[in-house]
Write a protein that holds these residues in place. Structure first.
Motif, PDB file in Angstrom:
ATOM      1  N   PRO A  44       0.839  -0.993   0.239  1.00  0.00           N
ATOM      2  CA  PRO A  44       0.050  -0.075  -0.075  1.00  0.00           C
ATOM      3  C   PRO A  44       0.784   1.228  -0.469  1.00  0.00           C
ATOM      4  N   ALA A  45       1.935   1.503   0.452  1.00  0.00           N
ATOM      5  CA  ALA A  45       2.528   2.074   0.671  1.00  0.00           C
ATOM      6  C   ALA A  45       3.268   2.896  -0.431  1.00  0.00           C
ATOM      7  N   VAL A  46       3.755   1.801  -1.973  1.00  0.00           N
ATOM      8  CA  VAL A  46       4.229   2.291  -2.751  1.00  0.00           C
ATOM      9  C   VAL A  46       2.674   2.919  -3.530  1.00  0.00           C
ATOM     10  N   ARG A  47       1.470   1.228  -3.359  1.00  0.00           N
ATOM     11  CA  ARG A  47       0.717   2.262  -3.935  1.00  0.00           C
ATOM     12  C   ARG A  47       0.245   3.827  -4.129  1.00  0.00           C
ATOM     13  N   MET A  48       0.230   3.743  -2.900  1.00  0.00           N
ATOM     14  CA  MET A  48      -0.184   5.395  -1.903  1.00  0.00           C
ATOM     15  C   MET A  48       0.286   6.565  -3.084  1.00  0.00           C
ATOM     16  N   VAL A  49       2.186   6.495  -2.427  1.00  0.00           N
ATOM     17  CA  VAL A  49       3.277   7.584  -3.115  1.00  0.00           C
ATOM     18  C   VAL A  49       2.601   7.501  -4.627  1.00  0.00           C
ATOM     19  N   PRO A  60       8.546  18.437  -6.757  1.00  0.00           N
ATOM     20  CA  PRO A  60       9.545  18.098  -6.234  1.00  0.00           C
ATOM     21  C   PRO A  60      10.074  18.599  -4.172  1.00  0.00           C
ATOM     22  N   ASP A  61       9.328  19.535  -3.296  1.00  0.00           N
ATOM     23  CA  ASP A  61       9.417  20.390  -3.282  1.00  0.00           C
ATOM     24  C   ASP A  61       8.810  19.388  -1.378  1.00  0.00           C
ATOM     25  N   SER A  62       7.972  18.301  -2.043  1.00  0.00           N
ATOM     26  CA  SER A  62       6.735  17.658  -0.753  1.00  0.00           C
ATOM     27  C   SER A  62       7.779  16.787  -0.163  1.00  0.00           C
ATOM     28  N   VAL A  63       7.103  16.760   1.346  1.00  0.00           N
ATOM     29  CA  VAL A  63       7.721  16.120   2.925  1.00  0.00           C
ATOM     30  C   VAL A  63       7.010  15.050   2.436  1.00  0.00           C
ATOM     31  N   LEU A  64       6.651  13.337   2.794  1.00  0.00           N
ATOM     32  CA  LEU A  64       5.561  13.222   2.850  1.00  0.00           C
ATOM     33  C   LEU A  64       6.113  12.973   4.491  1.00  0.00           C
ATOM     34  N   ILE A  65       4.556  12.937   4.983  1.00  0.00           N
ATOM     35  CA  ILE A  65       4.386  12.405   5.870  1.00  0.00           C
ATOM     36  C   ILE A  65       2.677  11.833   6.648  1.00  0.00           C
ATOM     37  N   GLU A  66       3.594  10.520   7.604  1.00  0.00           N
ATOM     38  CA  GLU A  66       2.477   9.681   8.149  1.00  0.00           C
ATOM     39  C   GLU A  66       2.427   9.163   9.211  1.00  0.00           C
ATOM     40  N   SER A  67       1.158   9.424   9.712  1.00  0.00           N
ATOM     41  CA  SER A  67       0.979   8.428  11.506  1.00  0.00           C
ATOM     42  C   SER A  67       1.137   7.048  10.981  1.00  0.00           C
ATOM     43  N   TRP A 142       0.096  14.581   3.610  1.00  0.00           N
ATOM     44  CA  TRP A 142      -0.489  13.376   4.600  1.00  0.00           C
ATOM     45  C   TRP A 142      -1.183  12.228   3.620  1.00  0.00           C
ATOM     46  N   LEU A 143      -0.365  11.308   3.255  1.00  0.00           N
ATOM     47  CA  LEU A 143      -1.378   9.994   2.235  1.00  0.00           C
ATOM     48  C   LEU A 143      -2.183   9.637   3.201  1.00  0.00           C
ATOM     49  N   ASN A 144      -2.197   9.596   4.529  1.00  0.00           N
ATOM     50  CA  ASN A 144      -3.428   9.617   5.113  1.00  0.00           C
ATOM     51  C   ASN A 144      -3.642   7.710   4.973  1.00  0.00           C
ATOM     52  N   GLN A 145      -2.890   6.638   5.302  1.00  0.00           N
ATOM     53  CA  GLN A 145      -3.131   5.118   4.677  1.00  0.00           C
ATOM     54  C   GLN A 145      -4.955   5.126   5.773  1.00  0.00           C
ATOM     55  N   TYR A 146      -5.225   6.166   6.870  1.00  0.00           N
ATOM     56  CA  TYR A 146      -6.752   5.316   6.827  1.00  0.00           C
ATOM     57  C   TYR A 146      -7.878   5.212   6.009  1.00  0.00           C
ATOM     58  N   GLU A 147      -7.677   6.415   5.504  1.00  0.00           N
ATOM     59  CA  GLU A 147      -9.136   6.439   4.298  1.00  0.00           C
ATOM     60  C   GLU A 147      -8.199   6.623   2.983  1.00  0.00           C
ATOM     61  N   ASN A 148      -7.072   6.266   2.601  1.00  0.00           N
ATOM     62  CA  ASN A 148      -6.777   6.278   1.252  1.00  0.00           C
ATOM     63  C   ASN A 148      -7.255   5.205   0.186  1.00  0.00           C
TER      64      ASN A 148
END
Length: 323
Positions: A44-49, A60-67, A142-148
Motif C-alpha cells: 500500500p505504501a508504494v501504491r499510495m505514493v 519536488p519540494d514535498s515532504v511526506l508525513i504519515e501517522s 499526508w497520504l492518510n493510510q486510514y482513508e486512502n
C-alpha cells in the motif's frame, strides 16, 4: 530470477510456509516480510505514493508525513529513500525501538507523540499532530493510510490476485486487521470473483475495529483505538479477537522451530489455530497472511523483561512454560 533497480520495486516474494510440520495446523502461511521494508505494508505504501505522484499532490519540494505504529512507517521510509524524497513518521511510545531505528536509518525523521488525547488514544493524537503539521507547512503531504483507497486497492490487485492464482481451491482466508487495507482489498476481490471463500478477520483484544470495548494494547500493528473508515464489516464472515499473551506464545513457539515472525503474524496464526480447534476439518485449503517478520520485535515480544513489564507473572510463566 528477480532483478530490481530500486528498493521499492521488490513487493512480494510469493513465499508460503506449510504449518503442518511446525504447529500441526492444516494452514499455509503467506509470508510478506521478504522485502526491504520487512512487511506487507510496502504494497500500500508504494501504491499510495504513486497515486499521489500521478495526481500531482507530490512535487519536488514535498515532504511526506504519515501517522504509523511501525510497519507502514518503515515502508514509506524505504520508498522515500529509494525515490529521493523526504519523509516524517509520526508514531507513539508503543512503536518498537528497532522500528524507529530502522526508519531513521533510511534517512527519515521520527516524531514520537508522547501524550494521548483526552480519550487516551495515541492514534487520535498522532493524526492531530499530522493535521497540525500540514496546516503549518504547505509542503507537507499526508497520504492518510486510514482513508486512502489506494491502501486497499493495492491488496485487491496484488495480494488477493496472487492468492487466487496460487490456491485455486482456497476456501478459508485469515487476515489481520489494522487500517483494514489488506482485509478490504482481499475481501472485495474474493466477494467479486470467488464469493464462497470464507473471509475471517483477525483483531486484537482491546481493539474497536469491529465494535466492542476499548482496552490496553501493547503490540503495534493490528487493532485500533477508533473505528477505521476503510472497514466494511459486511464483507467479513467472522471476526476472531486474540489476547496479546496468546500472540506472544505463538510467536515463541514458532521461533523455537526456526520461524521468527512478528506480532501481527503471531496474532493471525493464533486465530487460525483457535478456528481449527472449533471447526476441525471444515476446510480443504486455508491460508493466513503473515504481515511481518520478527527481528524488530526482539526487544519486545521476544524479551522476557518487556513481557514481564506489561503482563502478569502468571502470563509470563505460561509463556515460558509452553514456548
Amino acid at each position: 530470477m528477480t532483478v530490481i533497480s530500486a528498493a521499492h520495486e521488490l513487493l512480494d516474494g510469493d513465499v508460503y510456509i506449510d504449518l503442518r510440520t511446525s504447529l500441526g495446523l492444516p494452514l499455509h502461511l503467506k509470508c510478506e516480510g521478504f522485502n526491504f521494508a520487512g512487511s506487507i505494508k510496502i504494497q500500500p505504501a508504494v501504491r499510495m505514493v504513486e497515486a499521489a505522484q500521478r495526481d500531482g499532490l507530490i512535487g519536488p519540494d514535498s515532504v511526506l508525513i504519515e501517522s504509523s505504529s511501525g510497519n507502514l512507517g518503515v515502508a514509506l521510509a524505504v520508498i522515500a529513500a529509494s525515490k529521493g524524497m523526504k519523509f516524517i513518521c509520526v508514531t507513539d511510545p508503543h512503536c518498537n525501538p528497532a522500528t524507529t531505528a530502522l526508519i531513521r536509518a533510511f534517512g527519515a525523521e521520527v516524531v514520537v507523540v508522547d501524550d494521548p488525547d483526552a480519550s487516551g488514544s495515541y492514534l487520535a493524537a498522532r493524526k492531530a499532530y499530522v493535521r497540525s503539521s500540514c496546516a503549518r507547512n504547505p509542503h507537507h503531504v499526508w497520504l492518510n493510510q486510514y482513508e486512502n483507497p489506494a491502501n486497499w486497492i493495492a491488496h485487491y490487485e496484488n495480494t488477493a490476485a496472487l492468492l487466487a492464482k496460487d490456491f485455486p481451491d482456497l476456501d478459508t482466508l485469515f487476515i489481520g486487521t489494522g487500517t483494514g487495507g489488506t482485509l478490504m482489498g482481499c475481501a472485495r476481490y474474493f466477494r467479486e470473483h470467488r464469493p464462497e471463500i470464507r473471509i475471517i478477520a483477525v483483531d486484537s483484544m482491546g481493539s474497536v475495529s469491529f465494535a466492542g470495548a476499548p482496552g490496553p494494547r501493547h503490540i503495534p500493528g493490528l487493532g485500533a483505538s477508533a473505528p477505521m473508515p476503510l472497514i466494511d464489516p459486511a464483507l467479513v464472515d467472522e471476526v476472531i479477537r486474540i489476547h496479546e499473551v496468546d500472540t506472544i506464545h505463538t510467536c515463541r513457539r514458532l521461533a523455537a522451530r526456526g520461524l521468527l515472525l512478528g506480532g501481527s503474524s503471531g496474532t493471525v496464526i493464533t486465530a487460525a489455530a483457535q478456528w481449527f480447534a472449533h471447526h476441525g476439518g471444515a476446510t480443504r485449503t486455508a491460508v493466513a497472511i503473515a504481515p511481518d517478520l520478527g527481528e524488530r520485535y526482539l526487544n519486545t515480544i521476544y524479551n522476557d523483561t518487556w513481557v514481564g513489564h506489561y503482563y502478569s507473572q502468571d502470563d509470563l510463566d505460561k509463556i515460558l512454560e509452553t514456548s
